[in-house]
Design an enzyme around this catalytic site. Structure first.
Site, PDB file in Angstrom:
ATOM      1  N   SER A  36       2.721  -2.815   3.035  1.00  0.00           N
ATOM      2  CA  SER A  36       1.656  -2.769   4.041  1.00  0.00           C
ATOM      3  C   SER A  36       2.187  -2.689   5.462  1.00  0.00           C
ATOM      4  O   SER A  36       1.560  -2.077   6.333  1.00  0.00           O
ATOM      5  CB  SER A  36       0.751  -4.003   3.906  1.00  0.00           C
ATOM      6  OG  SER A  36       0.117  -4.035   2.656  1.00  0.00           O
ATOM      7  N   SER A  46      -1.305  -9.783   2.667  1.00  0.00           N
ATOM      8  CA  SER A  46      -0.153  -8.907   2.405  1.00  0.00           C
ATOM      9  C   SER A  46       1.138  -9.711   2.327  1.00  0.00           C
ATOM     10  O   SER A  46       1.322 -10.704   3.038  1.00  0.00           O
ATOM     11  CB  SER A  46      -0.008  -7.865   3.514  1.00  0.00           C
ATOM     12  OG  SER A  46      -1.107  -6.990   3.559  1.00  0.00           O
ATOM     13  N   ASP A  47       2.048  -9.236   1.464  1.00  0.00           N
ATOM     14  CA  ASP A  47       3.404  -9.763   1.444  1.00  0.00           C
ATOM     15  C   ASP A  47       4.225  -9.098   2.546  1.00  0.00           C
ATOM     16  O   ASP A  47       3.869  -8.038   3.067  1.00  0.00           O
ATOM     17  CB  ASP A  47       4.092  -9.447   0.108  1.00  0.00           C
ATOM     18  CG  ASP A  47       3.469 -10.174  -1.066  1.00  0.00           C
ATOM     19  OD1 ASP A  47       2.573 -11.011  -0.850  1.00  0.00           O
ATOM     20  OD2 ASP A  47       3.870  -9.886  -2.202  1.00  0.00           O
ATOM     21  N   ASP A  49       7.373  -7.094   2.508  1.00  0.00           N
ATOM     22  CA  ASP A  49       8.126  -6.370   1.485  1.00  0.00           C
ATOM     23  C   ASP A  49       9.421  -5.829   2.072  1.00  0.00           C
ATOM     24  O   ASP A  49       9.395  -5.062   3.050  1.00  0.00           O
ATOM     25  CB  ASP A  49       7.286  -5.215   0.934  1.00  0.00           C
ATOM     26  CG  ASP A  49       6.026  -5.705   0.239  1.00  0.00           C
ATOM     27  OD1 ASP A  49       6.145  -6.532  -0.673  1.00  0.00           O
ATOM     28  OD2 ASP A  49       4.919  -5.272   0.622  1.00  0.00           O
ATOM     29  N   GLU A  93       8.479 -10.547  -0.658  1.00  0.00           N
ATOM     30  CA  GLU A  93       9.004  -9.875  -1.842  1.00  0.00           C
ATOM     31  C   GLU A  93      10.285  -9.171  -1.428  1.00  0.00           C
ATOM     32  O   GLU A  93      10.266  -8.227  -0.633  1.00  0.00           O
ATOM     33  CB  GLU A  93       8.009  -8.856  -2.399  1.00  0.00           C
ATOM     34  CG  GLU A  93       8.512  -8.173  -3.663  1.00  0.00           C
ATOM     35  CD  GLU A  93       7.508  -7.203  -4.266  1.00  0.00           C
ATOM     36  OE1 GLU A  93       7.931  -6.119  -4.707  1.00  0.00           O
ATOM     37  OE2 GLU A  93       6.309  -7.542  -4.299  1.00  0.00           O
ATOM     38  N   ASP A 136       9.234   0.201 -11.402  1.00  0.00           N
ATOM     39  CA  ASP A 136       8.524   0.062 -10.130  1.00  0.00           C
ATOM     40  C   ASP A 136       9.405   0.384  -8.930  1.00  0.00           C
ATOM     41  O   ASP A 136       8.900   0.635  -7.828  1.00  0.00           O
ATOM     42  CB  ASP A 136       7.959  -1.357 -10.004  1.00  0.00           C
ATOM     43  CG  ASP A 136       6.954  -1.474  -8.874  1.00  0.00           C
ATOM     44  OD1 ASP A 136       6.022  -0.642  -8.818  1.00  0.00           O
ATOM     45  OD2 ASP A 136       7.090  -2.378  -8.033  1.00  0.00           O
ATOM     46  N   ALA A 181      -0.868  -8.156 -18.387  1.00  0.00           N
ATOM     47  CA  ALA A 181      -0.480  -9.484 -18.861  1.00  0.00           C
ATOM     48  C   ALA A 181      -0.739 -10.565 -17.815  1.00  0.00           C
ATOM     49  O   ALA A 181      -0.834 -11.748 -18.142  1.00  0.00           O
ATOM     50  CB  ALA A 181       0.995  -9.487 -19.251  1.00  0.00           C
ATOM     51  N   TYR A 235      -8.712  -9.679  -0.248  1.00  0.00           N
ATOM     52  CA  TYR A 235      -7.452  -9.170   0.311  1.00  0.00           C
ATOM     53  C   TYR A 235      -7.540  -9.026   1.826  1.00  0.00           C
ATOM     54  O   TYR A 235      -6.573  -9.296   2.547  1.00  0.00           O
ATOM     55  CB  TYR A 235      -7.138  -7.828  -0.342  1.00  0.00           C
ATOM     56  CG  TYR A 235      -5.889  -7.154   0.150  1.00  0.00           C
ATOM     57  CD1 TYR A 235      -4.630  -7.674  -0.110  1.00  0.00           C
ATOM     58  CD2 TYR A 235      -5.962  -5.958   0.876  1.00  0.00           C
ATOM     59  CE1 TYR A 235      -3.480  -7.046   0.330  1.00  0.00           C
ATOM     60  CE2 TYR A 235      -4.822  -5.318   1.325  1.00  0.00           C
ATOM     61  CZ  TYR A 235      -3.584  -5.865   1.046  1.00  0.00           C
ATOM     62  OH  TYR A 235      -2.446  -5.229   1.497  1.00  0.00           O
TER      63      TYR A 235
END
Length: 269
Positions: A36, A46-47, A49, A93, A136, A181, A235
């Site tokens: 972001s 937001s993280d 990143d 992250e 990813d 999951a 969010y």
């Protein structure tokens, strides 16, 4: 966001970059922002990143040192004496890759290390992430290249190869089972991630989570819109994260979006 808020986030990012250099030293090739922060600006949830590229393999001790540092820098558990700490810090992250594992590019790529708040409980129990294949990374590397936001080192295009379009599409589709999951435990993020995957497979674009939700909402049947609309609103900080009334609809919504994703899944080579 206020000037103080922006300064706090910038300082927190600097602390992450400093930690990477303190732990990995001269082995660091470059450190890059993605997510972001380079796709229209950080949202309330937001993280931060960060992608770091290093020259050689890490040891378990080095990976543990990164985990220990990030446990004090990341999220609401950040220590009060760190920048923005005591609840003012964002989740971090951090992903680390070895340069030779991603250049020349091959699929699936190998991730050397990853820290995320969704794994905090495991890290606090003493677990240390090990290297392993991570589709990813195709998305992360593409985002880092498009964002072109070095935090340390040369521009990302000098360090990273572009990801072929087919591999990017394979990567987002391959991540669906792992996401599903976590649907019950991380509902908002999973729903927004599924919307992004649907968008990327359809358009080839990587957009912020709220923009992907906007795109998906115009394509969903009416009965499946409330779930994603709530995830988007949470969010953006517009609603409180409560799923009680929507919980019976979550799995039906996810199943519909997964059906759309599967229709667009690349064929095996």
């Amino acid at each position: 966001m206020s000037r103080t808020g922006r300064t706090r986030r910038a300082d927190q990012t600097e602390e992450v970059v400093r930690l990477v250099h303190d732990v990995l030293g001269a082995d660091v090739v470059g450190v890059y922002a993605h997510g972001s922060a380079v796709q229209g600006g950080l949202r309330p949830h937001s993280d931060i990143d960060v992608l770091a590229v290093v020259r050689s393999r890490t040891t378990a001790a080095l990976r543990r040192a990164l985990v220990d540092g990030l446990l004090t820098l990341s999220g609401s558990c950040a220590a009060a004496d760190t920048v923005g700490g005591a609840g003012g810090a964002r989740p971090v992250e951090l992903t680390v890759v070895v340069a030779s594992d991603v250049r020349p590019w091959r699929y699936p790529p190998l991730c050397e290390f990853q820290y995320g708040e969704w794994l905090r409980e495991a890290y606090e129990r003493g677990e240390t992430p090990a290297p392993g294949p991570d589709p990813d990374l195709a998305v992360l590397i593409t985002a880092a290249l498009r964002g072109d936001a070095p935090l340390a080192g040369p521009p990302p295009a000098e360090v990273l190869d572009p990801v072929p379009h087919d591999d990017l599409r394979r990567a987002v589709a391959d991540g669906v089972p792992e996401l599903l999951a976590e649907l019950a435990s991380d509902t908002r993020n999973v729903l927004l991630a599924l919307a992004r995957i649907w968008l990327t497979l359809t358009t080839g674009e990587i957009r912020p989570k709220d923009a992907a939700a906007d795109w998906a909402l115009t394509r969903l049947p009416a009965e499946h819109r409330p779930v994603l609309a709530h995830a988007r609103a949470v969010y953006l900080g517009a609603e409180t994260e409560r799923w009680d009334g929507l919980l019976p609809r979550v799995r039906a919504h996810a199943a519909h979006v997964v059906t759309e994703i599967e229709r667009r899944r690349p064929r095996p080579r």
